[in-house]
Design a protein around this motif. Structure first.
Motif, short mmCIF file in Angstrom:
data_model
loop_
_atom_site.label_atom_id
_atom_site.label_comp_id
_atom_site.label_asym_id
_atom_site.label_seq_id
_atom_site.Cartn_x
_atom_site.Cartn_y
_atom_site.Cartn_z
N ALA A 82 -18.27 -41.82 0.91
CA ALA A 82 -18.02 -43.14 1.52
C ALA A 82 -16.83 -43.58 0.33
O ALA A 82 -16.86 -43.45 -0.76
N VAL A 83 -15.77 -44.38 1.13
CA VAL A 83 -14.91 -45.38 0.52
C VAL A 83 -14.96 -46.64 1.04
O VAL A 83 -14.69 -46.69 2.09
N SER A 84 -15.32 -47.68 0.21
CA SER A 84 -15.52 -48.71 0.82
C SER A 84 -14.37 -49.75 0.40
O SER A 84 -14.13 -49.54 -0.80
N VAL A 85 -13.67 -50.47 1.15
CA VAL A 85 -12.67 -51.43 0.61
C VAL A 85 -12.66 -52.85 1.17
O VAL A 85 -13.21 -53.04 2.30
N PHE A 86 -12.30 -53.84 0.20
CA PHE A 86 -11.96 -54.95 0.55
C PHE A 86 -10.59 -55.28 0.24
O PHE A 86 -10.17 -55.11 -0.70
N MET A 87 -9.96 -56.16 1.27
CA MET A 87 -8.68 -56.50 1.30
C MET A 87 -8.63 -57.83 1.49
O MET A 87 -8.53 -58.27 2.83
N ILE A 93 -5.45 -58.85 -2.96
CA ILE A 93 -6.55 -58.11 -3.62
C ILE A 93 -7.01 -56.84 -2.93
O ILE A 93 -6.98 -57.00 -1.61
N ILE A 94 -6.92 -55.75 -3.49
CA ILE A 94 -7.61 -54.62 -2.75
C ILE A 94 -8.41 -54.18 -3.92
O ILE A 94 -8.17 -53.77 -5.12
N ILE A 95 -9.75 -54.09 -3.29
CA ILE A 95 -10.91 -53.47 -4.12
C ILE A 95 -11.28 -52.12 -3.29
O ILE A 95 -11.60 -52.29 -2.18
N ALA A 96 -11.25 -51.04 -4.00
CA ALA A 96 -11.58 -49.75 -3.28
C ALA A 96 -12.91 -49.17 -4.17
O ALA A 96 -12.46 -48.94 -5.37
N ILE A 97 -14.00 -48.77 -3.31
CA ILE A 97 -15.02 -47.99 -4.38
C ILE A 97 -15.63 -46.80 -3.46
O ILE A 97 -15.67 -47.00 -2.34
N SER A 98 -15.61 -45.85 -4.17
CA SER A 98 -16.22 -44.41 -3.63
C SER A 98 -17.61 -44.04 -4.14
O SER A 98 -17.87 -44.41 -5.27
N SER A 99 -18.53 -43.68 -3.23
CA SER A 99 -19.78 -43.25 -3.84
C SER A 99 -20.31 -42.00 -2.86
O SER A 99 -19.74 -41.86 -1.79
N PRO A 100 -21.20 -41.44 -3.31
CA PRO A 100 -21.82 -40.19 -2.44
C PRO A 100 -22.00 -40.68 -1.04
O PRO A 100 -22.05 -39.97 -0.14
N HIS A 101 -22.75 -42.00 -1.01
CA HIS A 101 -23.43 -42.66 0.21
C HIS A 101 -22.75 -44.22 0.41
O HIS A 101 -22.45 -44.82 -0.48
N ARG A 102 -22.59 -44.55 1.56
CA ARG A 102 -22.14 -45.71 2.05
C ARG A 102 -22.93 -47.13 1.59
O ARG A 102 -22.21 -48.04 0.87
N LYS A 103 -24.17 -47.03 1.23
CA LYS A 103 -24.70 -48.26 0.95
C LYS A 103 -24.14 -48.51 -0.56
O LYS A 103 -24.03 -49.94 -0.65
N GLU A 104 -24.14 -47.82 -1.40
CA GLU A 104 -23.79 -48.03 -2.78
C GLU A 104 -22.32 -48.64 -3.00
O GLU A 104 -21.99 -49.71 -3.29
N SER A 105 -21.35 -47.97 -2.25
CA SER A 105 -19.81 -48.39 -2.03
C SER A 105 -19.80 -49.95 -1.39
O SER A 105 -19.06 -50.86 -1.85
N LEU A 106 -20.53 -50.09 -0.44
CA LEU A 106 -20.50 -51.23 0.29
C LEU A 106 -20.97 -52.62 -0.67
O LEU A 106 -20.70 -53.58 -0.50
N ASP A 144 -18.07 -52.03 -15.11
CA ASP A 144 -19.17 -51.65 -16.09
C ASP A 144 -20.32 -52.38 -15.25
O ASP A 144 -21.65 -51.35 -15.18
N GLN A 145 -20.40 -53.58 -14.70
CA GLN A 145 -21.61 -54.10 -14.12
C GLN A 145 -21.87 -53.36 -12.74
O GLN A 145 -23.08 -52.98 -12.62
N ILE A 146 -21.01 -52.92 -12.34
CA ILE A 146 -20.92 -52.23 -10.95
C ILE A 146 -21.73 -51.00 -11.15
O ILE A 146 -22.71 -50.36 -10.68
N ARG A 147 -21.29 -50.15 -11.96
CA ARG A 147 -21.81 -49.16 -12.71
C ARG A 147 -23.29 -48.71 -13.29
O ARG A 147 -24.10 -47.96 -12.90
N ALA A 148 -23.50 -50.02 -13.80
CA ALA A 148 -24.78 -50.27 -14.21
C ALA A 148 -25.83 -50.47 -13.19
O ALA A 148 -26.99 -50.37 -13.23
N GLN A 149 -25.26 -50.79 -11.99
CA GLN A 149 -26.26 -51.36 -10.80
C GLN A 149 -26.31 -50.09 -9.66
O GLN A 149 -27.28 -49.96 -8.78
N TRP A 150 -25.08 -49.51 -9.47
CA TRP A 150 -25.00 -48.37 -8.28
C TRP A 150 -24.47 -47.14 -8.66
O TRP A 150 -23.75 -47.14 -9.60
N GLN A 151 -24.79 -46.26 -7.95
CA GLN A 151 -24.28 -44.78 -8.19
C GLN A 151 -22.60 -44.78 -7.49
O GLN A 151 -22.79 -44.65 -6.15
#
Length: 149
Positions: A27-32, A92-105, A65-72
């Motif tokens: 998963a790669v979730s993006v906010f633009m 602004i663009i924020i993009a986050i990858s994770s093994p599964h979609r729930k965490e990145s969303l 850092d706060q994101i990494r403390a809460q989600w994989q």
């Protein structure tokens, strides 16, 4: 890996998502966030952003850092544009990858809400009648009204 950037250049969605794409992630979730052409019945022609860059970057790292403390999550990219941002272009663009979609969303949603509340970046709306208005994010800690006991 965290990629934090504040730039006056036009943001490139493809380049930013490439920064977070990884073979181990499904998963790669993006906010633009883009400039819209209206606000409270006024015609917006552009936005102008300013920031105290050293503090803004420090706060953006804290959000990571706060994101990494809460989600994989694997990779986080937060890129904010300063200066003039015309209608339909991204500020602004924020993009986050994770093994599964729930965490990145969940992480992307948290990132934009927390960024707007804590990072010292200011926005001025410019209207078609040449008037303008500095906007405080409703989420901003410093924009909250003083409560007297």
């Amino acid at each position: 890996m965290n990629h934090i950037e504040i730039t006056e250049e036009k943001l490139n969605l493809e380049k930013i998502t490439a920064l977070v794409t990884a073979p181990s992630c499904g998963a790669v979730s993006v906010f633009m966030g883009t400039t819209r052409d209206n606000f409270e019945n006024k015609h917006v022609v552009k936005l102008e952003y300013e920031a105290y860059i050293p503090m803004a970057k420090k706060k953006m790292v804290e959000v990571c850092d706060q994101i990494r403390a809460q989600w994989q999550v694997e990779h986080i990219a937060i890129v904010h544009r300063l200066g003039v941002v015309p209608v339909t272009e991204s500020s602004i663009i924020i993009a986050i990858s994770s093994p599964h979609r729930k965490e990145s969303l969940m992480a992307v949603s948290y990132a934009i809400d927390t960024l707007k509340a804590t990072v010292p970046i200011w926005k001025k709306e410019i209207y078609d009648d040449h008037s303008s208005d500095w906007k405080a994010n409703k989420e901003c800690a410093w924009a909250a009204p003083n409560k007297q006991s």
